[in-house]
Design an enzyme around this catalytic site. Sequence first.
Site, PDB file in Angstrom:
ATOM      1  N   ARG A  74       0.823  -1.209   0.000  1.00  0.00           N
ATOM      2  CA  ARG A  74       0.000   0.000   0.000  1.00  0.00           C
ATOM      3  C   ARG A  74       0.861   1.265   0.000  1.00  0.00           C
ATOM      4  O   ARG A  74       0.517   2.257  -0.643  1.00  0.00           O
ATOM      5  CB  ARG A  74      -0.932  -0.032   1.216  1.00  0.00           C
ATOM      6  CG  ARG A  74      -2.004   1.039   1.196  1.00  0.00           C
ATOM      7  CD  ARG A  74      -3.047   0.790   2.262  1.00  0.00           C
ATOM      8  NE  ARG A  74      -4.020   1.881   2.280  1.00  0.00           N
ATOM      9  CZ  ARG A  74      -4.372   2.551   3.367  1.00  0.00           C
ATOM     10  NH1 ARG A  74      -3.837   2.244   4.541  1.00  0.00           N
ATOM     11  NH2 ARG A  74      -5.253   3.518   3.300  1.00  0.00           N
ATOM     12  N   HIS A  78       0.570   4.374  -2.637  1.00  0.00           N
ATOM     13  CA  HIS A  78       0.295   5.744  -2.199  1.00  0.00           C
ATOM     14  C   HIS A  78       1.468   6.678  -2.514  1.00  0.00           C
ATOM     15  O   HIS A  78       1.272   7.880  -2.656  1.00  0.00           O
ATOM     16  CB  HIS A  78      -0.023   5.761  -0.705  1.00  0.00           C
ATOM     17  CG  HIS A  78      -1.411   5.320  -0.398  1.00  0.00           C
ATOM     18  ND1 HIS A  78      -2.290   6.053   0.383  1.00  0.00           N
ATOM     19  CD2 HIS A  78      -2.110   4.215  -0.773  1.00  0.00           C
ATOM     20  CE1 HIS A  78      -3.450   5.428   0.471  1.00  0.00           C
ATOM     21  NE2 HIS A  78      -3.361   4.297  -0.215  1.00  0.00           N
ATOM     22  N   ASP A  79       2.652   6.123  -2.608  1.00  0.00           N
ATOM     23  CA  ASP A  79       3.800   6.929  -3.011  1.00  0.00           C
ATOM     24  C   ASP A  79       3.706   7.285  -4.491  1.00  0.00           C
ATOM     25  O   ASP A  79       3.793   8.453  -4.873  1.00  0.00           O
ATOM     26  CB  ASP A  79       5.099   6.164  -2.736  1.00  0.00           C
ATOM     27  CG  ASP A  79       6.339   6.975  -3.087  1.00  0.00           C
ATOM     28  OD1 ASP A  79       6.303   8.216  -2.930  1.00  0.00           O
ATOM     29  OD2 ASP A  79       7.345   6.374  -3.500  1.00  0.00           O
ATOM     30  N   VAL A  82       0.925   9.812  -5.925  1.00  0.00           N
ATOM     31  CA  VAL A  82       1.055  11.232  -5.549  1.00  0.00           C
ATOM     32  C   VAL A  82       2.418  11.748  -5.985  1.00  0.00           C
ATOM     33  O   VAL A  82       3.436  11.332  -5.450  1.00  0.00           O
ATOM     34  CB  VAL A  82       0.871  11.412  -4.029  1.00  0.00           C
ATOM     35  CG1 VAL A  82       1.023  12.873  -3.632  1.00  0.00           C
ATOM     36  CG2 VAL A  82      -0.496  10.882  -3.593  1.00  0.00           C
ATOM     37  N   GLY A  84       4.369  10.987  -8.198  1.00  0.00           N
ATOM     38  CA  GLY A  84       5.306  10.012  -8.719  1.00  0.00           C
ATOM     39  C   GLY A  84       6.017   9.212  -7.635  1.00  0.00           C
ATOM     40  O   GLY A  84       5.938   9.517  -6.449  1.00  0.00           O
ATOM     41  N   SER A  88       8.181  10.283  -1.360  1.00  0.00           N
ATOM     42  CA  SER A  88       7.713  11.433  -0.582  1.00  0.00           C
ATOM     43  C   SER A  88       6.761  11.031   0.536  1.00  0.00           C
ATOM     44  O   SER A  88       6.676  11.704   1.569  1.00  0.00           O
ATOM     45  CB  SER A  88       7.060  12.478  -1.489  1.00  0.00           C
ATOM     46  OG  SER A  88       5.944  11.937  -2.180  1.00  0.00           O
ATOM     47  N   ASN A 106      -3.877   8.825   3.947  1.00  0.00           N
ATOM     48  CA  ASN A 106      -2.674   8.116   4.371  1.00  0.00           C
ATOM     49  C   ASN A 106      -2.590   7.839   5.869  1.00  0.00           C
ATOM     50  O   ASN A 106      -1.655   7.165   6.313  1.00  0.00           O
ATOM     51  CB  ASN A 106      -1.426   8.916   3.964  1.00  0.00           C
ATOM     52  CG  ASN A 106      -1.250   9.001   2.464  1.00  0.00           C
ATOM     53  OD1 ASN A 106      -1.678   8.119   1.730  1.00  0.00           O
ATOM     54  ND2 ASN A 106      -0.632  10.073   2.002  1.00  0.00           N
ATOM     55  N   THR A 108      -4.056   5.869   7.693  1.00  0.00           N
ATOM     56  CA  THR A 108      -4.157   4.461   8.064  1.00  0.00           C
ATOM     57  C   THR A 108      -2.986   3.629   7.522  1.00  0.00           C
ATOM     58  O   THR A 108      -2.973   2.406   7.690  1.00  0.00           O
ATOM     59  CB  THR A 108      -5.487   3.854   7.571  1.00  0.00           C
ATOM     60  OG1 THR A 108      -5.609   4.057   6.157  1.00  0.00           O
ATOM     61  CG2 THR A 108      -6.669   4.495   8.282  1.00  0.00           C
ATOM     62  N   HIS A 207      -6.041  -5.479  -3.350  1.00  0.00           N
ATOM     63  CA  HIS A 207      -6.955  -5.589  -2.211  1.00  0.00           C
ATOM     64  C   HIS A 207      -7.231  -7.039  -1.829  1.00  0.00           C
ATOM     65  O   HIS A 207      -8.031  -7.303  -0.924  1.00  0.00           O
ATOM     66  CB  HIS A 207      -8.277  -4.875  -2.519  1.00  0.00           C
ATOM     67  CG  HIS A 207      -8.187  -3.394  -2.390  1.00  0.00           C
ATOM     68  ND1 HIS A 207      -9.176  -2.539  -2.820  1.00  0.00           N
ATOM     69  CD2 HIS A 207      -7.202  -2.596  -1.878  1.00  0.00           C
ATOM     70  CE1 HIS A 207      -8.810  -1.285  -2.587  1.00  0.00           C
ATOM     71  NE2 HIS A 207      -7.625  -1.297  -2.013  1.00  0.00           N
ATOM     72  N   ASP A 253     -10.419  -9.256   1.711  1.00  0.00           N
ATOM     73  CA  ASP A 253     -10.799 -10.450   0.944  1.00  0.00           C
ATOM     74  C   ASP A 253     -11.234 -11.530   1.930  1.00  0.00           C
ATOM     75  O   ASP A 253     -10.415 -12.062   2.693  1.00  0.00           O
ATOM     76  CB  ASP A 253      -9.601 -10.917   0.107  1.00  0.00           C
ATOM     77  CG  ASP A 253      -9.811 -12.249  -0.588  1.00  0.00           C
ATOM     78  OD1 ASP A 253     -10.948 -12.778  -0.551  1.00  0.00           O
ATOM     79  OD2 ASP A 253      -8.832 -12.767  -1.163  1.00  0.00           O
ATOM     80  N   THR A 256      -9.392 -15.508   1.167  1.00  0.00           N
ATOM     81  CA  THR A 256      -7.991 -15.775   1.501  1.00  0.00           C
ATOM     82  C   THR A 256      -7.334 -14.440   1.854  1.00  0.00           C
ATOM     83  O   THR A 256      -6.572 -13.887   1.056  1.00  0.00           O
ATOM     84  CB  THR A 256      -7.261 -16.430   0.311  1.00  0.00           C
ATOM     85  OG1 THR A 256      -7.481 -15.639  -0.875  1.00  0.00           O
ATOM     86  CG2 THR A 256      -7.767 -17.839   0.058  1.00  0.00           C
ATOM     87  N   ASP A 261      -3.723 -13.711  -4.287  1.00  0.00           N
ATOM     88  CA  ASP A 261      -4.278 -14.583  -5.308  1.00  0.00           C
ATOM     89  C   ASP A 261      -5.417 -13.857  -6.005  1.00  0.00           C
ATOM     90  O   ASP A 261      -5.554 -12.639  -5.877  1.00  0.00           O
ATOM     91  CB  ASP A 261      -4.745 -15.922  -4.702  1.00  0.00           C
ATOM     92  CG  ASP A 261      -5.776 -15.734  -3.588  1.00  0.00           C
ATOM     93  OD1 ASP A 261      -6.392 -14.634  -3.501  1.00  0.00           O
ATOM     94  OD2 ASP A 261      -5.983 -16.676  -2.796  1.00  0.00           O
TER      95      ASP A 261
END
Length: 355
Positions: A74, A78-79, A82, A84, A88, A106, A108, A207, A253, A256, A261
């Site tokens: 994640r 998120h890097d 935003v 590129g 940051s 961000n 969380t 996810h 999910d 699993t 997967d």
Amino acid sequence: MASCRVMLLAVAALAISVSTAAAAGTSSGRLPPLAKGLSFQFYKATCPQAESIVFNFLRDAIRKDVGLAAALLRIHFHDCFVQGCDGSVLLDKTPTEASEKTAPPNVTLRPTAFKAINDLRALLAKTCGAVVSCADIAALAARDSVLLAGGPRYPVPLGRRDGLAPANLTTILGALPAPTSNVTTLLRSLAKINLDATDLVALSGAHTLGIAHCTSFQERLFPQNDVTMNKFFAGQLKLTCPALNTDNTTVNDIRTPNVFDNKYYVDLLNRQGLFTSDQDLHTDARTKPTVTKFAVDQAAFFNQFVFSVVKMGQINVLTGKQGQVRNDCSVPNAARSGAELPWSVVEAAAESMAM
């Protein structure tokens, strides 16, 4: 006879290499073109142990904390979304600048993932000096997290430089679509960074790992159930999220939750996606065929995910003499001229590898 023995040895070696690759989940699919300044051999001369150091550290860390895999993946997303893939998002707040970490999308992101990246920064610096950028560490950590969770192994082009400052709040909010977004909003947002509908569906497959906060999908439960959500599934979610603004989490999910997967797409076919941005992928005609394809063909998902995540990992990268190589991933170097390794050393080595 000698030539036959040579041929048999060659066939045996090929069989071993294929079986080893299959066991490691290595992807053999296509890859996008490399951005200028990036190379698969970038640290071959300056830090040849870089990838093994990252993998060995994460193998032990994820064995102790399985949730770390999703958290590191994640952070890479998120890097890159935003301004590129410049590391940051790793920066802490300073007296003069806010941090991307404290922006609503961000907050969380898990502290354990930021710590893991800084621990890797220290290990790599101890072995090779200040050579490997934090942005590259984040990309490698995401790749190895996917593999260690059961997903494909894929090559990561390296050579990113670290940005000098975080993005502002307006940029962050404009770059990270909310989980309440529909496909139209998602496609419009991703088009700005050269990602298309297939990339959207494949990258959303991340996810398949991780957890979600009740507040991220509560509008689908209250005041009444979203009609696109399976009723039994909604009832189960309300046991965890019994009212608006409940401070609880559940897995992304349900089939699993700790394995990378294609079951995330099976969830969507069964109307068991958590976010609007998830379930709408199966509702919208522009993305539904790809969701269905990935639900029944994990290899197709893996191949496309590799292409899309490598493509994402090259968004607006800083290379060459741009940016810096941070000594501490959470803090910009105090003096660019004296606090970092002269980039010409690394750049020259990378160029020699490409020749």
